[in-house]
Write a protein that holds these residues in place. Sequence first.
Motif, PDB file in Angstrom:
ATOM      1  N   ILE B 197      16.022 -27.006 -23.282  1.00  0.00           N
ATOM      2  CA  ILE B 197      17.047 -27.892 -22.700  1.00  0.00           C
ATOM      3  C   ILE B 197      18.080 -27.040 -21.968  1.00  0.00           C
ATOM      4  O   ILE B 197      18.659 -26.128 -22.558  1.00  0.00           O
ATOM      5  N   PRO B 198      18.306 -27.314 -20.672  1.00  0.00           N
ATOM      6  CA  PRO B 198      19.250 -26.491 -19.909  1.00  0.00           C
ATOM      7  C   PRO B 198      20.666 -26.558 -20.487  1.00  0.00           C
ATOM      8  O   PRO B 198      21.159 -27.645 -20.788  1.00  0.00           O
ATOM      9  N   GLU B 203      27.206 -28.138 -21.041  1.00  0.00           N
ATOM     10  CA  GLU B 203      28.475 -27.693 -20.451  1.00  0.00           C
ATOM     11  C   GLU B 203      29.140 -28.830 -19.684  1.00  0.00           C
ATOM     12  O   GLU B 203      30.325 -29.102 -19.851  1.00  0.00           O
ATOM     13  N   ALA B 204      28.313 -29.515 -18.883  1.00  0.00           N
ATOM     14  CA  ALA B 204      28.845 -30.629 -18.103  1.00  0.00           C
ATOM     15  C   ALA B 204      29.398 -31.716 -19.021  1.00  0.00           C
ATOM     16  O   ALA B 204      30.482 -32.254 -18.795  1.00  0.00           O
ATOM     17  N   ALA B 205      28.641 -32.001 -20.079  1.00  0.00           N
ATOM     18  CA  ALA B 205      29.074 -33.043 -21.017  1.00  0.00           C
ATOM     19  C   ALA B 205      30.375 -32.646 -21.699  1.00  0.00           C
ATOM     20  O   ALA B 205      31.262 -33.471 -21.900  1.00  0.00           O
ATOM     21  N   ALA B 206      30.481 -31.345 -22.046  1.00  0.00           N
ATOM     22  CA  ALA B 206      31.685 -30.864 -22.720  1.00  0.00           C
ATOM     23  C   ALA B 206      32.889 -31.010 -21.796  1.00  0.00           C
ATOM     24  O   ALA B 206      33.973 -31.400 -22.231  1.00  0.00           O
ATOM     25  N   ILE B 219      22.041 -36.309 -24.998  1.00  0.00           N
ATOM     26  CA  ILE B 219      21.303 -35.210 -24.356  1.00  0.00           C
ATOM     27  C   ILE B 219      20.146 -34.731 -25.222  1.00  0.00           C
ATOM     28  O   ILE B 219      18.985 -34.767 -24.809  1.00  0.00           O
ATOM     29  N   THR B 220      20.464 -34.292 -26.442  1.00  0.00           N
ATOM     30  CA  THR B 220      19.441 -33.660 -27.267  1.00  0.00           C
ATOM     31  C   THR B 220      18.268 -34.595 -27.528  1.00  0.00           C
ATOM     32  O   THR B 220      17.116 -34.231 -27.285  1.00  0.00           O
ATOM     33  N   ILE B 221      18.567 -35.790 -28.017  1.00  0.00           N
ATOM     34  CA  ILE B 221      17.485 -36.705 -28.390  1.00  0.00           C
ATOM     35  C   ILE B 221      16.592 -37.064 -27.194  1.00  0.00           C
ATOM     36  O   ILE B 221      15.374 -36.913 -27.272  1.00  0.00           O
TER      37      ILE B 221
END
Lengths: 281, 312
Positions: B197-198, B203-206, B219-221
């Motif tokens: 997973i990039p 980072e963008a989500a944070a 994202i992860t799921i």
Amino acid sequence: MKRQKNLKTLIYHGSIWVLGLFMIYPILWTIASSLKPENEIFRNAASLIPSEIRWGNYLQGWEGFGDLSFATFFINSTFVTTMVVIGTLLSSTLVAFGFARVNFRFRMPLFVCMIITLMLPQQVTLIPQYILFHKLGWVNTYLPLIVPAFIGGIPFFIFLMIQFIRGIPRELDEAAYMDGCSTFGIFWRVILPLTTPALATVAIFSFYWTWDDFMTPLVYLNDTKLYTVALGLQMFSDPASLSAWGPMFAMSVASIIPQLLVFLFFQKYLVEGITAGGVKG
Amino acid sequence: MPEQADVAKYNSKSDKLHKQWKVDLIGFAFIAPWLIGFLGFIIGPMIASLYFSFTNYDLLSSPTWIGLDNYINMFTNDSRFWQAIKVTFIFVFGSVPLKLAFALFVAMLFNTKRRGVGLYRTLYYVPSILGGSVAIAVVWKQLFGRDGAINDILSLFGIPSVSWVTSPDFALSTLIILVVWQFGSPMLIFLAGLKAIPAELYEAAAVDGASPLHQFIKITIPMLSPVIFFNLVMQTIQGFMAFTQSFLITEGGPMDRTLFYAVYLYEKAFAHFDMGYASALAWILLLICGIFTAFIFRTAKSWVYYESEGGK
């Protein structure tokens, strides 16, 4: 800020160690019990430290019972496992190369058949296979354990090899072909040497699964002289014949030593293999 | 000159056909080992077993045709069959989600660049490589026995001892704990999936202020869904086939509380030599596994996210 980071690191490593202890405890417990005096195994059950170390358990266990020592089981298992590993390596590389690189007709439908067998429960073919081997007079020999490996018995390995071969650039094949290499030559001289990491993975997993396998030998072997380690250990741990716990645990440990050694030496391939097979799949 | 062109065309066509024929031969030569095994050891036996499932067959005398009797008996008359189904379903539904959840949790713990992670990964994988062995089954039986280490440890917390393996209420849970303990393979597969997973996504989500839980769900799921799917299918099938644990640790008991389907099938075939009935049992197992796999594949369209297809 730095202190907070340190605390976080501490919690991280601490919790992994605690959880890891639970993970590894049953294995440590087995090793500890194999070295304990008889009366201590269940008296201080949770303890991992024997009051005195009894190596004698191993000697006594190795002698087995009657005229059967564990040496027989180890020799049998080693023979069966070696043959299965050789058979699996031979058949899975040949078949995988055929599927991955030769554009023969009916390739796709046959490939789909192979993928379906990947998900076929073993029990479905167990009974008719037993009847077949029974008719062939193979019951109570090693043939039912060994022959299937030579004819691509475990499709998972073929699948793993196909995935790996697909990752090798086709230009290499073409270059070899231009140089006058036959298809078999391409397989033998170009592809096979490049698949060494995948071959290692296949060899290790087929070693594990065969060494561990309990059901197949249970079904096909009746003569105790032919028993593999798995069956020998089961016989040894039978409550009806069990007299000595210490030696039983000692032989449990002995039976997993080859697996632990393989793991120690080849864990890199093991971990790589399983992740490659899983993710691309 | 037209004739000559035709001849040339014909020649090249036959040449092509000739070549395809040669390629076919080479291809089949390579896959021959598998093909022989597939026809002789899988397709052949499966057809045979379908036939046997309609017969009464004890291996000694020749099979006698009894039509649907085996199946009718199984569904109307055989309470142990239903017990085996029930036990196997509880086992699969109990162990697979737990095992996968645990595998994912540990994989996320290990998806960092901290020191010692390689060692930890190895440590956590060891139970899985040994887990299927008879040694572990034998040990599990003692570990969870009345005088076993687990009771000793639990008594430190004031929990009264239970004979885990022989208690009707706990025997199945004891086996579930064993298979959940062997979460190593799905864990490694999850770990590889997580690494793919990039980092930019997180980072963008944070930057957008998404909480870790939010990042996990959004994202992860989804990014991990193909891997979850693969693990789910493999573990479910493995669960339905489970044999050694029940056969060795609890011997199907107490009171059939751990009578796995595979154990029942083995009993019918190799203790009672009722090959016809056992074949019918095997076909029902195939049907159940088929339905489950098809169901997982069906629902996969709605929750498995493939990047190459540009989303759902």
